[in-house]
Design a protein around this motif. Sequence first.
Motif, short mmCIF file in Angstrom:
data_model
loop_
_atom_site.label_atom_id
_atom_site.label_comp_id
_atom_site.label_asym_id
_atom_site.label_seq_id
_atom_site.Cartn_x
_atom_site.Cartn_y
_atom_site.Cartn_z
N ILE A 247 0.84 -1.20 0.00
CA ILE A 247 0.00 0.00 0.00
C ILE A 247 0.87 1.24 0.00
O ILE A 247 0.63 2.20 -0.75
CB ILE A 247 -0.94 -0.01 1.22
CG1 ILE A 247 -1.95 -1.15 1.12
CG2 ILE A 247 -1.67 1.33 1.34
CD1 ILE A 247 -2.81 -1.32 2.34
N TYR A 248 1.90 1.23 0.86
CA TYR A 248 2.79 2.40 0.93
C TYR A 248 3.46 2.65 -0.43
O TYR A 248 3.52 3.79 -0.90
CB TYR A 248 3.86 2.18 2.00
CG TYR A 248 4.77 3.37 2.19
CD1 TYR A 248 4.47 4.36 3.10
CD2 TYR A 248 5.93 3.51 1.42
CE1 TYR A 248 5.29 5.48 3.25
CE2 TYR A 248 6.76 4.61 1.56
CZ TYR A 248 6.43 5.58 2.47
OH TYR A 248 7.25 6.69 2.61
N LEU A 249 3.94 1.60 -1.06
CA LEU A 249 4.63 1.74 -2.35
C LEU A 249 3.68 2.26 -3.43
O LEU A 249 4.06 3.10 -4.25
CB LEU A 249 5.22 0.40 -2.77
CG LEU A 249 6.42 -0.09 -1.95
CD1 LEU A 249 6.73 -1.54 -2.26
CD2 LEU A 249 7.65 0.77 -2.21
N ARG A 250 2.46 1.77 -3.45
CA ARG A 250 1.51 2.22 -4.47
C ARG A 250 1.17 3.70 -4.27
O ARG A 250 1.02 4.44 -5.24
CB ARG A 250 0.24 1.36 -4.43
CG ARG A 250 0.49 -0.07 -4.91
CD ARG A 250 -0.79 -0.87 -5.01
NE ARG A 250 -1.55 -0.51 -6.20
CZ ARG A 250 -1.35 -1.04 -7.40
NH1 ARG A 250 -0.40 -1.94 -7.60
NH2 ARG A 250 -2.11 -0.68 -8.41
N GLU A 251 1.07 4.11 -3.01
CA GLU A 251 0.81 5.53 -2.75
C GLU A 251 2.00 6.40 -3.19
O GLU A 251 1.83 7.58 -3.48
CB GLU A 251 0.51 5.76 -1.27
CG GLU A 251 -0.84 5.19 -0.84
CD GLU A 251 -1.24 5.60 0.55
OE1 GLU A 251 -0.42 6.25 1.25
OE2 GLU A 251 -2.38 5.28 0.96
N ALA A 252 3.20 5.79 -3.26
CA ALA A 252 4.39 6.51 -3.71
C ALA A 252 4.56 6.44 -5.23
O ALA A 252 5.55 6.94 -5.77
CB ALA A 252 5.64 5.94 -3.04
N GLY A 253 3.60 5.79 -5.91
CA GLY A 253 3.64 5.74 -7.36
C GLY A 253 4.27 4.49 -7.95
O GLY A 253 4.48 4.42 -9.16
N VAL A 254 4.58 3.50 -7.11
CA VAL A 254 5.20 2.25 -7.58
C VAL A 254 4.11 1.24 -7.93
O VAL A 254 3.09 1.13 -7.23
CB VAL A 254 6.12 1.67 -6.48
CG1 VAL A 254 6.70 0.33 -6.92
CG2 VAL A 254 7.23 2.65 -6.15
N ASP A 255 4.31 0.49 -9.00
CA ASP A 255 3.38 -0.56 -9.39
C ASP A 255 3.66 -1.79 -8.53
O ASP A 255 4.34 -2.73 -8.94
CB ASP A 255 3.55 -0.89 -10.88
CG ASP A 255 2.48 -1.85 -11.39
OD1 ASP A 255 1.42 -1.95 -10.75
OD2 ASP A 255 2.72 -2.50 -12.43
#
Length: 247
Positions: free
Chosen positions: A194-202
């Motif tokens: 979740i954290y990574l997706r919020e940072a723009g990571v797929d």
Amino acid sequence: MASVLNVSGYLFTRIDDPTDLRPVLRERAVAAGLRGTILLAEEGINLFLAGEADAVRGFVAELRADPRFAALTTKESWSATQPFGKMLVKVKREIIRMDHPTIRPEAGRAPAVAPATLRRWLDSGRDERGRPVVLLDTRNAFEVDYGSFDGAVDWRIERFTQFPDAAAAAVGDLEGKTVVSYCTGGIRCEKAAIYLREAGVDAYQLEGGILGYFEQVGGDHWSGECFVFDEREALTPGLAPRQGVVA
């Protein structure tokens, strides 16, 4: 002969009364002859239990009768002796501490990748879209040293609260790639994805974590063992205690 059933599981679900629930669950577990640890927080439940098979499964079934825990899934393994010394039920601020209160998996999960799908991606080195696949180990460094997926990224964190800063520093390296976060049972990689997706990571999470992968796929693309937080110390891809450990 391995006759003690070990189960682990977690569920991000809203619990408004973890302090009131604590003695209820402890009384049930002790009455069933179980040992292990249950963590409760407003964000959910995390448990590691061991005991006689019917007693363990009965406790889990009773827990699932509560609508808050109906979706709880557990992973099973076996040992010859009880790997826990006590039965503990604790109330925490988070069932896995990240210190980022905006990351709330109970409000919605990141996409998950099934173990069989991940093995297929690793066999080819790419996902169905032709994008390179990066495996990201979200565990602490000492756990990683017991074993990991081949070629996985490891930021050598000492505790999960360091993950957000490590991720922020590495976002540029992950752009344009399919990132699969993984951990022992799924709890850390669920927050991490979740954290990574919020940072723009797929980013995706490995469904069921390492233990779920072992159960469904085995040891393909894995080297070593998987550290566990009980007296068994580590499990092989066959979900047996590491060599030299009597369990």
